[in-house]
Design a protein around this motif. Structure first.
Motif, PDB file in Angstrom:
ATOM      1  N   ILE A 113       0.707   4.307  -2.606  1.00  0.00           N
ATOM      2  CA  ILE A 113       0.426   5.681  -2.181  1.00  0.00           C
ATOM      3  C   ILE A 113       1.507   6.621  -2.666  1.00  0.00           C
ATOM      4  O   ILE A 113       1.240   7.723  -3.145  1.00  0.00           O
ATOM      5  N   ARG A 114       2.736   6.167  -2.508  1.00  0.00           N
ATOM      6  CA  ARG A 114       3.831   7.034  -2.969  1.00  0.00           C
ATOM      7  C   ARG A 114       3.740   7.267  -4.470  1.00  0.00           C
ATOM      8  O   ARG A 114       4.094   8.346  -4.971  1.00  0.00           O
ATOM      9  N   CYS A 154       0.830  -1.201   0.000  1.00  0.00           N
ATOM     10  CA  CYS A 154       0.000   0.000   0.000  1.00  0.00           C
ATOM     11  C   CYS A 154       0.865   1.251   0.000  1.00  0.00           C
ATOM     12  O   CYS A 154       0.566   2.237  -0.695  1.00  0.00           O
ATOM     13  N   LYS A 155       1.926   1.241   0.785  1.00  0.00           N
ATOM     14  CA  LYS A 155       2.802   2.410   0.850  1.00  0.00           C
ATOM     15  C   LYS A 155       3.351   2.746  -0.532  1.00  0.00           C
ATOM     16  O   LYS A 155       3.402   3.903  -0.946  1.00  0.00           O
ATOM     17  N   GLU A 167       7.557   5.725  10.215  1.00  0.00           N
ATOM     18  CA  GLU A 167       8.835   5.793   9.498  1.00  0.00           C
ATOM     19  C   GLU A 167       9.646   6.965  10.011  1.00  0.00           C
ATOM     20  O   GLU A 167       9.182   8.102  10.041  1.00  0.00           O
ATOM     21  N   VAL A 221      -6.154   1.654   5.657  1.00  0.00           N
ATOM     22  CA  VAL A 221      -5.015   2.403   5.131  1.00  0.00           C
ATOM     23  C   VAL A 221      -5.468   3.748   4.594  1.00  0.00           C
ATOM     24  O   VAL A 221      -4.836   4.775   4.852  1.00  0.00           O
ATOM     25  N   PHE A 242      -0.508   7.713   8.584  1.00  0.00           N
ATOM     26  CA  PHE A 242      -0.070   6.485   7.938  1.00  0.00           C
ATOM     27  C   PHE A 242       1.438   6.319   7.962  1.00  0.00           C
ATOM     28  O   PHE A 242       1.948   5.232   8.156  1.00  0.00           O
ATOM     29  N   PHE A 243       2.159   7.416   7.756  1.00  0.00           N
ATOM     30  CA  PHE A 243       3.616   7.318   7.656  1.00  0.00           C
ATOM     31  C   PHE A 243       4.308   7.642   8.967  1.00  0.00           C
ATOM     32  O   PHE A 243       5.488   7.935   8.978  1.00  0.00           O
ATOM     33  N   VAL A 283      -4.195   7.377   5.743  1.00  0.00           N
ATOM     34  CA  VAL A 283      -3.575   8.346   4.835  1.00  0.00           C
ATOM     35  C   VAL A 283      -4.271   9.689   4.945  1.00  0.00           C
ATOM     36  O   VAL A 283      -3.637  10.736   5.078  1.00  0.00           O
ATOM     37  N   LYS A 284      -5.591   9.654   4.899  1.00  0.00           N
ATOM     38  CA  LYS A 284      -6.328  10.913   4.921  1.00  0.00           C
ATOM     39  C   LYS A 284      -6.223  11.611   6.264  1.00  0.00           C
ATOM     40  O   LYS A 284      -6.278  12.840   6.331  1.00  0.00           O
ATOM     41  N   LEU A 328       0.261  11.238  -2.042  1.00  0.00           N
ATOM     42  CA  LEU A 328      -0.432  11.114  -0.753  1.00  0.00           C
ATOM     43  C   LEU A 328      -1.781  11.821  -0.750  1.00  0.00           C
ATOM     44  O   LEU A 328      -2.743  11.364  -0.142  1.00  0.00           O
TER      45      LEU A 328
END
Lengths: 104, 338
Positions: free
Chosen positions: A57-58, A53-54, B52, B39, B48-49, B43-44, A62
């Motif tokens: 998305i990338r 999924c990442k 990292e 997911v 989500f990130f 994200v919205k 985003l």
């Protein structure tokens, strides 16, 4: 069921509908769903798919990613990534349920 | 699991298998969709990130695997051998003992006051010979001998609200009064104090222990006779023998009713209806040989009851009410005598 509707529906479809109904009524569908989710998390399938999924998305950006994007990208891969042991166990359980409750 | 093992017949079997597979696919698709929604929401919503981090921070918090060091890279007993100076007593204390020492030193821990008081008491025991003249007289009066610890702790009872001039033997009842003092409780009594406390308590219940006399050492026999005459009239029976075993019970049963009638401050319906007020009632109002101390709690003792007086013969006959009344009568007697 309506008499006309039952005529339109094939017997297979009727049977399928009946079985689905029974699955839901007896709560077996929920149980199967939970079992599948737990097994998938355990096996790392979820993390794998999340990583995919990442990437999606990338790729899409985003801000602009939509549910449809994710679904179309992720679902086929998800289906393929299910481990064999999990698949076999689930099939077995479904068969057992049918053998027990289906009027054959 | 092979297809041939299925007990069902051929065509139905394939149909069944197809059905099973259909159901399975639906379940898997449900799971995938669930993940997609999760997911997408992350994200919205922007989280989500979050997991990292950049490489630098990752390296900083990497798990350490060296000997002598924990996984964070910290040495385990680095401060064990160091010494710290106590800001209070200016001593050098080992680091691992520093916190408990501070507790005791500053007097702020849970047990610090207890231990300090105990130490003071034992110090007084050894250094001082006699603390108080008043206590000395009382010591001469009674049959038991206190440890000098009692005298040391006599100071505590001075702060208790129940202290009174008529109370000569503060030492005897100070264990009870400890409840009113700050930070002093039963735990701080030494072994001798606990012993005497227990014997005091047990004497109330009539069990004979190690001390010699069954009588309350706070009062003399003359006082007792005076009270008996005052309460029971001139025909009061003679004092029972000092060493009789079942003291409180036998003492209470014949007199319970009479005492209750005089000491009771509320009219209890359980007491049998009154006789005509005798002259004893008027005696009670005027000065009595034994001063009744003013009660510090609840209801004041109005000794002059409106006509609830018994003669002894009647009290003996109402045997039904004795078990009820002996218990409260004990407390009322001793409360009043205190």
């Amino acid at each position: 069921m309506d008499h006309t509707v039952s005529k339109i529906m094939s017997k297979d479809y009727q049977m399928k509908a009946a079985i689905n109904q029974k699955l839901i009524e007896m709560g077996e569908r929920e149980r199967l769903k939970e079992l599948l989710r737990a097994k998938l998390v355990e096996s790392g399938w979820k993390d794998q798919l999340k990583a995919h999924c990442k990437d999606v998305i990338r790729e899409k950006g985003l801000e602009h990613v939509t549910v449809e994007d994710l679904v179309t990208e992720v679902t086929p891969k998800g289906r393929a990534l299910v481990p064999d042991s999990v698949k076999k166990e689930l099939l077995q359980r479904i068969r057992a349920f049918l053998a027990q409750h289906a009027a054959l | 699991m092979k297809m041939e093992d299925m007990p069902l017949s051929g065509p139905d079997n394939t149909k069944l298998e197809a059905l099973v597979n259909d159901i399975y696919s639906e379940l898997v698709e449900d799971a995938c969709l669930g993940l997609c929604f999760e997911v997408h929401r992350a994200v919205k919503q922007g989280y989500f990130f979050l997991d990292e981090t950049d490489q630098e921070s990752m390296k900083e918090f990497e798990i350490v695997d060296q000997p002598g060091v924990d996984i964070f890279g910290q040495v385990y007993n680095q401060w064990k051998n160091k010494e710290c100076e106590c800001p209070n007593c200016k001593r050098l204390i080992a680091a691992s003992r520093f916190a408990p020492h501070l507790e005791k030193c500053l007097g702020m821990g849970r047990n610090s006051s207890r231990i300090a008081n105990r130490r003071l008491a034992s110090n007084n025991n050894m250094s001082k010979s006699e603390s108080d003249q008043e206590d000395n007289d009382d010591l001469n009066d009674n049959d038991w001998s206190y440890g000098a610890e009692k005298r040391g702790e006599h100071r505590k009872s001075q702060t208790s609200p129940r202290r009174s001039k008529t109370l000569k033997h503060k030492n005897e009842f100070s264990p009870f009064q400890y409840n009113y003092n700050a930070g002093i409780n039963y735990e701080m009594l030494g072994p001798d104090e606990v012993q005497s406390f227990l014997t005091t308590v047990s004497s109330f219940h009539g069990r004979k222990k190690s001390f010699q006399s069954q009588r309350c050492p706070q009062h003399t026999d003359e006082q007792r006779m005076a009270v008996r005459v005052f309460l029971l009239g001139p025909s009061a029976p003679v004092l029972p023998e000092a060493d009789s075993v079942a003291v409180p019970e036998s003492f209470d049963i014949p007199d319970g009713q009479a005492l209750m009638s005089r000491l009771q401050w509320e009219d209890s319906p359980e007491i049998s209806p009154s006789d005509s007020a005798s002259s004893k009632a008027s005696e009670e109002k005027s000065g009595s040989p034994f001063p009744i101390k003013r009660r510090t709690d609840k209801e004041p003792v109005s000794v002059s009851l409106t006509g609830t007086n018994h003669s002894d013969s009647r009290s003996l006959s109402t045997k039904k009410k004795k078990p009820k009344l002996t218990a409260p009568s004990i407390s009322s007697i001793y409360d009043d005598l205190n």
